[in-house]
Design a protein around this motif. Structure first.
Motif, mmCIF file in Angstrom:
data_model
loop_
_atom_site.group_PDB
_atom_site.id
_atom_site.type_symbol
_atom_site.label_atom_id
_atom_site.label_comp_id
_atom_site.label_asym_id
_atom_site.label_seq_id
_atom_site.Cartn_x
_atom_site.Cartn_y
_atom_site.Cartn_z
ATOM 1 N N GLY A 74 0.895 -1.257 -0.016
ATOM 2 C CA GLY A 74 -0.010 0.093 0.119
ATOM 3 C C GLY A 74 0.774 1.405 0.139
ATOM 4 N N TYR A 75 2.009 1.230 0.728
ATOM 5 C CA TYR A 75 2.910 2.472 0.992
ATOM 6 C C TYR A 75 3.536 2.525 -0.447
ATOM 7 C CZ TYR A 75 6.380 5.547 2.309
ATOM 8 O OH TYR A 75 7.190 6.825 2.284
ATOM 9 N N LEU A 76 4.119 1.634 -1.128
ATOM 10 C CA LEU A 76 4.614 2.005 -2.435
ATOM 11 C C LEU A 76 3.740 2.300 -3.460
ATOM 12 C CD1 LEU A 76 6.898 -1.315 -2.995
ATOM 13 C CD2 LEU A 76 7.605 0.735 -2.244
ATOM 14 N N ALA A 77 2.509 1.818 -3.419
ATOM 15 C CA ALA A 77 1.235 2.374 -4.333
ATOM 16 C C ALA A 77 0.952 3.634 -3.958
ATOM 17 C CB ALA A 77 0.165 1.482 -4.217
ATOM 18 N N TYR A 78 1.019 4.152 -2.945
ATOM 19 C CA TYR A 78 0.739 5.735 -2.380
ATOM 20 C C TYR A 78 1.750 6.489 -2.961
ATOM 21 C CZ TYR A 78 0.772 9.580 0.436
ATOM 22 O OH TYR A 78 1.174 10.902 0.931
ATOM 23 N N VAL A 79 3.239 6.227 -2.511
ATOM 24 C CA VAL A 79 4.078 6.814 -3.134
ATOM 25 C C VAL A 79 4.137 7.133 -4.699
ATOM 26 C CG1 VAL A 79 6.572 7.178 -3.197
ATOM 27 C CG2 VAL A 79 5.781 6.480 -1.221
ATOM 28 N N GLY A 80 3.963 5.931 -5.375
ATOM 29 C CA GLY A 80 3.749 5.901 -6.767
ATOM 30 C C GLY A 80 2.699 6.790 -7.493
ATOM 31 N N VAL A 81 1.691 6.887 -6.781
ATOM 32 C CA VAL A 81 0.356 7.808 -7.237
ATOM 33 C C VAL A 81 0.769 9.298 -6.889
ATOM 34 C CG1 VAL A 81 -1.854 8.124 -6.904
ATOM 35 C CG2 VAL A 81 -1.267 6.116 -7.127
ATOM 36 N N SER A 82 1.570 9.485 -5.880
ATOM 37 C CA SER A 82 1.608 10.804 -5.611
ATOM 38 C C SER A 82 2.765 11.466 -6.274
ATOM 39 C CB SER A 82 2.227 10.856 -4.052
ATOM 40 O OG SER A 82 3.345 10.196 -3.740
ATOM 41 N N THR A 83 3.627 10.454 -6.698
ATOM 42 C CA THR A 83 4.898 10.756 -7.483
ATOM 43 C C THR A 83 4.319 11.201 -9.013
ATOM 44 O OG1 THR A 83 6.390 9.606 -6.407
ATOM 45 C CG2 THR A 83 7.065 10.208 -8.696
ATOM 46 N N ALA A 84 3.448 10.313 -9.637
ATOM 47 C CA ALA A 84 2.884 10.361 -10.821
ATOM 48 C C ALA A 84 1.944 11.567 -10.826
ATOM 49 C CB ALA A 84 2.027 9.349 -11.308
ATOM 50 N N LEU A 85 1.167 12.284 -9.904
ATOM 51 C CA LEU A 85 0.563 13.380 -9.812
ATOM 52 C C LEU A 85 1.260 14.395 -9.415
ATOM 53 C CD1 LEU A 85 -2.814 11.584 -8.495
ATOM 54 C CD2 LEU A 85 -2.326 11.878 -10.975
ATOM 55 N N ARG A 86 2.498 14.496 -9.134
ATOM 56 C CA ARG A 86 3.182 15.591 -8.628
ATOM 57 C C ARG A 86 3.255 16.613 -9.692
ATOM 58 N NH1 ARG A 86 8.494 17.449 -8.774
ATOM 59 N NH2 ARG A 86 9.273 18.744 -6.716
ATOM 60 N N PRO A 87 2.772 17.926 -9.457
ATOM 61 C CA PRO A 87 2.923 18.908 -10.397
ATOM 62 C C PRO A 87 4.281 19.458 -11.012
ATOM 63 C CG PRO A 87 2.227 20.058 -8.439
ATOM 64 C CD PRO A 87 2.102 18.469 -8.161
ATOM 65 N N ALA A 88 4.605 19.824 -12.141
ATOM 66 C CA ALA A 88 5.931 20.001 -12.607
ATOM 67 C C ALA A 88 6.440 21.468 -11.822
ATOM 68 C CB ALA A 88 5.687 20.311 -13.931
ATOM 69 N N GLN A 89 7.577 21.716 -11.701
ATOM 70 C CA GLN A 89 8.105 22.878 -10.896
ATOM 71 C C GLN A 89 9.443 23.176 -11.937
ATOM 72 O OE1 GLN A 89 8.899 21.006 -7.290
ATOM 73 N NE2 GLN A 89 11.123 21.818 -7.488
ATOM 74 N N ALA A 90 9.696 24.544 -11.835
ATOM 75 C CA ALA A 90 10.910 24.918 -12.505
ATOM 76 C C ALA A 90 12.109 24.548 -11.808
ATOM 77 C CB ALA A 90 10.879 26.610 -12.878
ATOM 78 N N PHE A 91 13.183 24.285 -12.851
ATOM 79 C CA PHE A 91 14.440 23.618 -11.891
ATOM 80 C C PHE A 91 15.147 24.924 -11.248
ATOM 81 C CE2 PHE A 91 19.063 23.265 -12.178
ATOM 82 C CZ PHE A 91 19.035 22.186 -11.196
ATOM 83 N N ASP A 92 15.726 24.663 -10.282
ATOM 84 C CA ASP A 92 16.638 25.570 -9.316
ATOM 85 C C ASP A 92 17.517 24.730 -8.695
ATOM 86 O OD1 ASP A 92 17.285 26.809 -6.813
ATOM 87 O OD2 ASP A 92 16.637 28.528 -7.817
ATOM 88 N N ALA A 93 18.793 24.997 -8.362
ATOM 89 C CA ALA A 93 19.689 24.302 -7.725
ATOM 90 C C ALA A 93 19.239 23.915 -6.261
ATOM 91 C CB ALA A 93 20.836 24.973 -7.390
#
Length: 204
Positions: A74-93
């Protein structure tokens, strides 16, 4: 022989590798190293019940290992879904670093490895087939330390490499694709573990 088997298991891709890669690329070196440290600490959870006896654990709490596998899936599935749905952000160091809690990264590493059935099966098999339960406690704990340090060494290298600005910049330019791939891998791992766990229960 034991060292070779350990390193083959550590180097093989899995949930730990996916999470360290994700944190290193998206949140930077500190996040990747924090996850690596806690993955190595969590190895002691598996070593503890391998050394002191799964039979005792099963006698005290017969469903404990099954619950661990279920929670891990369940934890792996949760992390996977949250990662896939994570909004894009501009790169900064320092992108994502300043607002990222170190405690979150530490917990991430602990939960990923502590609930990882792959590590559980590997450690139990190693102790039962190669190390031997009749070996001295010092000998068994020494190999536990080797397993822990092996995880720390490899995933620290992964974290340092993937958190390099050039690598992070390349990933962040394609972060939608990266998040999707890592997310699908983690969800697939979680679902496969869940199916295997349910299949084992029905077969027993």
């Amino acid at each position: 022989m034991i060292a070779a088997v350990t390193w083959l298991a550590v180097l093989s891709p899995g949930a730990d590798f996916a999470v360290v890669s994700r944190n290193s690329c998206l949140y930077g070196r500190r996040a990747g190293l924090a996850s690596s440290v806690c993955i190595s600490i969590a190895c002691w959870f598996h070593v503890a019940y391998a050394v002191f006896g799964i039979a005792v654990l099963q006698r005290i709490a017969p469903d404990a290992l099954g619950m661990i596998r279920f929670a891990g899936a369940g934890y792996l599935a949760y992390v996977g879904v949250s990662t896939a749905l994570r909004p894009a952000q501009a790169f900064d160091a320092g992108s994502g670093v300043a607002s990222r809690s170190i405690g979150r990264d530490l917990a991430n590493g602990i939960l990923t490895n502590g609930l990882n059935p792959k590590t559980s099966i590997f450690v139990v098999s190693l102790y039962s087939q190669f190390i031997g339960r009749d070996s001295s406690l010092a000998y068994q704990l020494a190999w536990g330390l080797f397993i822990s340090l092996s995880h720390l060494g490899w995933f620290s290298v992964v974290a340092v490499f993937l958190s390099r600005p050039g690598v992070r910049r390349a990933v962040m330019r394609r972060q939608g694709l990266f998040n999707g791939i890592i997310g699908v891998i983690l969800v697939a791992l979680g679902l496969s573990l869940l199916v295997l766990d349910l299949g084992g229960r029905h077969g027993s």
